[in-house]
Design an enzyme around this catalytic site. Sequence first.
Site, short mmCIF file in Angstrom:
data_model
loop_
_atom_site.label_atom_id
_atom_site.label_comp_id
_atom_site.label_asym_id
_atom_site.label_seq_id
_atom_site.Cartn_x
_atom_site.Cartn_y
_atom_site.Cartn_z
CG ASP A 136 -10.06 28.75 -41.33
OD1 ASP A 136 -11.00 29.51 -41.03
OD2 ASP A 136 -8.88 29.12 -41.45
CD GLU B 89 -10.01 32.89 -41.94
OE1 GLU B 89 -9.13 32.48 -42.73
OE2 GLU B 89 -10.58 32.14 -41.11
CG HIS C 179 -7.00 16.88 -36.89
ND1 HIS C 179 -7.19 15.52 -36.76
CD2 HIS C 179 -7.31 17.17 -38.18
CE1 HIS C 179 -7.59 15.03 -37.92
NE2 HIS C 179 -7.66 16.00 -38.80
C1 LIG Z 1 -6.34 20.76 -40.79
C2 LIG Z 1 -6.47 21.57 -39.52
C3 LIG Z 1 -7.14 22.76 -39.54
C4 LIG Z 1 -7.27 23.52 -38.38
N1 LIG Z 1 -7.94 24.69 -38.45
C5 LIG Z 1 -8.09 25.43 -37.34
C6 LIG Z 1 -8.81 26.64 -37.38
O1 LIG Z 1 -9.27 27.08 -38.42
N2 LIG Z 1 -8.96 27.34 -36.22
C7 LIG Z 1 -8.47 26.88 -35.04
O2 LIG Z 1 -8.68 27.53 -34.02
N3 LIG Z 1 -7.76 25.74 -34.99
C8 LIG Z 1 -7.57 25.01 -36.10
N4 LIG Z 1 -6.84 23.86 -36.04
C9 LIG Z 1 -6.24 23.47 -34.76
C10 LIG Z 1 -7.21 22.69 -33.91
O3 LIG Z 1 -8.24 23.54 -33.43
C11 LIG Z 1 -6.54 22.10 -32.68
O4 LIG Z 1 -5.41 21.36 -33.03
C12 LIG Z 1 -7.51 21.20 -31.94
O5 LIG Z 1 -6.99 20.86 -30.70
C13 LIG Z 1 -7.77 19.94 -32.72
O6 LIG Z 1 -8.94 19.31 -32.26
P1 LIG Z 1 -8.89 17.77 -31.99
O7 LIG Z 1 -10.28 17.37 -31.69
O8 LIG Z 1 -8.17 17.03 -33.01
O9 LIG Z 1 -8.05 17.80 -30.60
P2 LIG Z 1 -6.84 16.87 -30.16
O10 LIG Z 1 -5.66 17.17 -31.00
O11 LIG Z 1 -7.28 15.47 -30.10
O12 LIG Z 1 -6.60 17.43 -28.67
C14 LIG Z 1 -6.04 18.71 -28.46
C15 LIG Z 1 -5.83 18.94 -26.96
O13 LIG Z 1 -7.10 19.05 -26.32
C16 LIG Z 1 -7.27 18.02 -25.36
N5 LIG Z 1 -8.65 17.56 -25.51
C17 LIG Z 1 -9.21 16.94 -26.57
N6 LIG Z 1 -10.51 16.73 -26.33
C18 LIG Z 1 -10.77 17.25 -25.11
C19 LIG Z 1 -11.92 17.35 -24.30
N7 LIG Z 1 -13.09 16.88 -24.70
N8 LIG Z 1 -11.81 17.94 -23.09
C20 LIG Z 1 -10.62 18.42 -22.67
N9 LIG Z 1 -9.50 18.34 -23.37
C21 LIG Z 1 -9.57 17.77 -24.58
C22 LIG Z 1 -6.25 16.95 -25.72
O14 LIG Z 1 -5.87 16.18 -24.61
C23 LIG Z 1 -5.11 17.79 -26.24
O15 LIG Z 1 -4.36 18.29 -25.18
C24 LIG Z 1 -6.69 23.08 -37.18
C25 LIG Z 1 -5.97 21.89 -37.15
C26 LIG Z 1 -5.87 21.13 -38.31
C27 LIG Z 1 -5.07 19.85 -38.28
#
Ligand SMILES: Cc1cc2nc3c(=O)[nH]c(=O)nc-3n(C[C@H](O)[C@H](O)[C@H](O)COP(=O)(O)OP(=O)(O)OC[C@H]3O[C@@H](n4cnc5c(N)ncnc54)[C@H](O)[C@@H]3O)c2cc1C
Length: 517
Positions: A153, A266, A93
């Site tokens: 969120d 918020e 994400h």
């Molecule tokens: C619809 C939506 C709502 C969101 N709402 C919020 C919010 O309310 N608050 C907020 O703070 N953020 C929010 N985000 C952003 C979100 O927190 C970050 O984009 C987060 O990285 C997404 O988590 P993911 O598991 O998809 O990570 P990914 O996109 O898969 O990875 C993000 C980064 O972290 C690294 N990574 C992933 N897993 C690990 C691990 N286990 N150990 C070490 N590194 C790792 C990856 O290599 C990459 O560099 C939102 C994003 C979306 C799309």
Amino acid sequence: MIAYIERFVHENDVDSSPDPDSAADYTSEVLSDLRVAAAIGGAISDAGKDFGGIQFSKPLAVLRPSDAADVAKILRLAARSPHLTVAARGNGHSVNGQSMAHRGLVIDMKSLGCGIHVDAAAMHADVSGGALWDDVLRHCVGNYGLAPRSWTDYLGLTVGGTLSNAGISGQAFAHGPQTENVTELEVVTGNGDVLVCSTRQNSELFFGALGGLGQFGIITRARVLLQPAPDMVRWIRVVYTEFSDFTRDAESLVTRPVGDTFDYVEGFVFVNSDDPVNGWPSVPLDRYGSFDPARISCSASPVLYCLEVALHYKNEDSPSTVDTRVERLMVGLRVKEGMRFETELGYMEFLLRVKQVEEEAKANGIWGAPHPWLNLFVSKNDIGEFDRVVFKNILKHGVGGPMLLYPLLRSKWDSRKSVALPEGEIFYLVALLRFCSPYQTGLSVHQMVVQNQEILQSCTKNGIDYKLYLPHYNSVEGWKRHFGNRWTRFQERKARFDPMAILAPGQKIFSRNWQHS
Ligand SMILES: Cc1cc2nc3c(=O)[nH]c(=O)nc-3n(C[C@H](O)[C@H](O)[C@H](O)COP(=O)(O)OP(=O)(O)OC[C@H]3O[C@@H](n4cnc5c(N)ncnc54)[C@H](O)[C@@H]3O)c2cc1C
């Protein structure tokens, strides 16, 4: 054991980027060393894209390890190649390719399973780095009546993914971001070591990994603090025409002692028009509520502001007790008649509120469309200027989605961790959550990206103190500026825990030969 591997076959591969160590051949060696059958030709296009839908890549393989030992094995094997990189992919994400590994290996963190173990007496849960936060919520509340203290969120994100950034929502003013609500991690470093770390044990890795953009290790387990879960939530929105009234009330709420304020604070900016996405209809909390524009003065600015607060309570609390507590907390806020909206809902329903938005957006075809999002932390000192330059001018027609704006407190963020923040105790999260509807006229994706750049350029030109949240830069210079006087520490941690720069290449901070360049 590695559970499953999917491997990309470069059919009709027209990518002309150099492949200096015959990475594909090397991957075959890695895969055979892992002694598992590779499922060749499987669809792994998902790993080559993310929620942002702007960046695309071609990984060599997707690996689905089942535990930290498997992850370590992958990293040790990758280290034997001079060029192979490894990206942990949580739920993908990110919006700028951060979880991708072009011509590298992608680890599907969800293959580690949810792995949620609650110690109710100690009020914490040990959770897999690949667990989704909505699974953590359901498990902890459903089985133990306990819940993590700090959220995002939207909960369709992995524990490791948000801890690699910060993880913020309306509880962060009180409890700090999610990175401040874990006491221990298990991390597989770029060296292939599996280490348990905390403030007392391997502390440099603990501080580095939290907010560390995946640069120092892969988080395979996190110990998350819990608190008793409430049953219900009173959810309230208050609309302001004046920016200064909005910020004064929001700052007053987040600086009151915990217990003497709401459980969630918020806010957001919306357009002073009947636009269904960006305007008045985006404010009421239930389908029966309506916004009366006649209450807005004709001289009001093109954008308005909405404070959003929530109070937890238990089923046994009588309605009058809850009303009294709410009204006590509302005292002193500049609430205009007819500009207050409220509803009541279950705690889980409140925390899962964006899930409904997701389902609707999927049905409308906009969830899968590109999301050129921009997230910033802006210093309180400059947020008025930001409002004047950005919200009231550049974004006066909105962004086709929410424009979040709420204050956070720097003292709730441990400066030993990796996240970069602007100066001053109070700073604001600005989240421009752009959605591109296939049916809507408006800016194209390219124009939105250009507008994001225009916003950042305006900030620089006007001397606005800001840091990107979920940052992305294409040059080392950008990263140096981002981390400022913390850049040296960030580099030292990289040299110690991932000296060959194998991890998280999609962040574009270090390249594999960085120590020699
Ligand atoms: C619809 C939506 C709502 C969101 N709402 C919020 C919010 O309310 N608050 C907020 O703070 N953020 C929010 N985000 C952003 C979100 O927190 C970050 O984009 C987060 O990285 C997404 O988590 P993911 O598991 O998809 O990570 P990914 O996109 O898969 O990875 C993000 C980064 O972290 C690294 N990574 C992933 N897993 C690990 C691990 N286990 N150990 C070490 N590194 C790792 C990856 O290599 C990459 O560099 C939102 C994003 C979306 C799309």
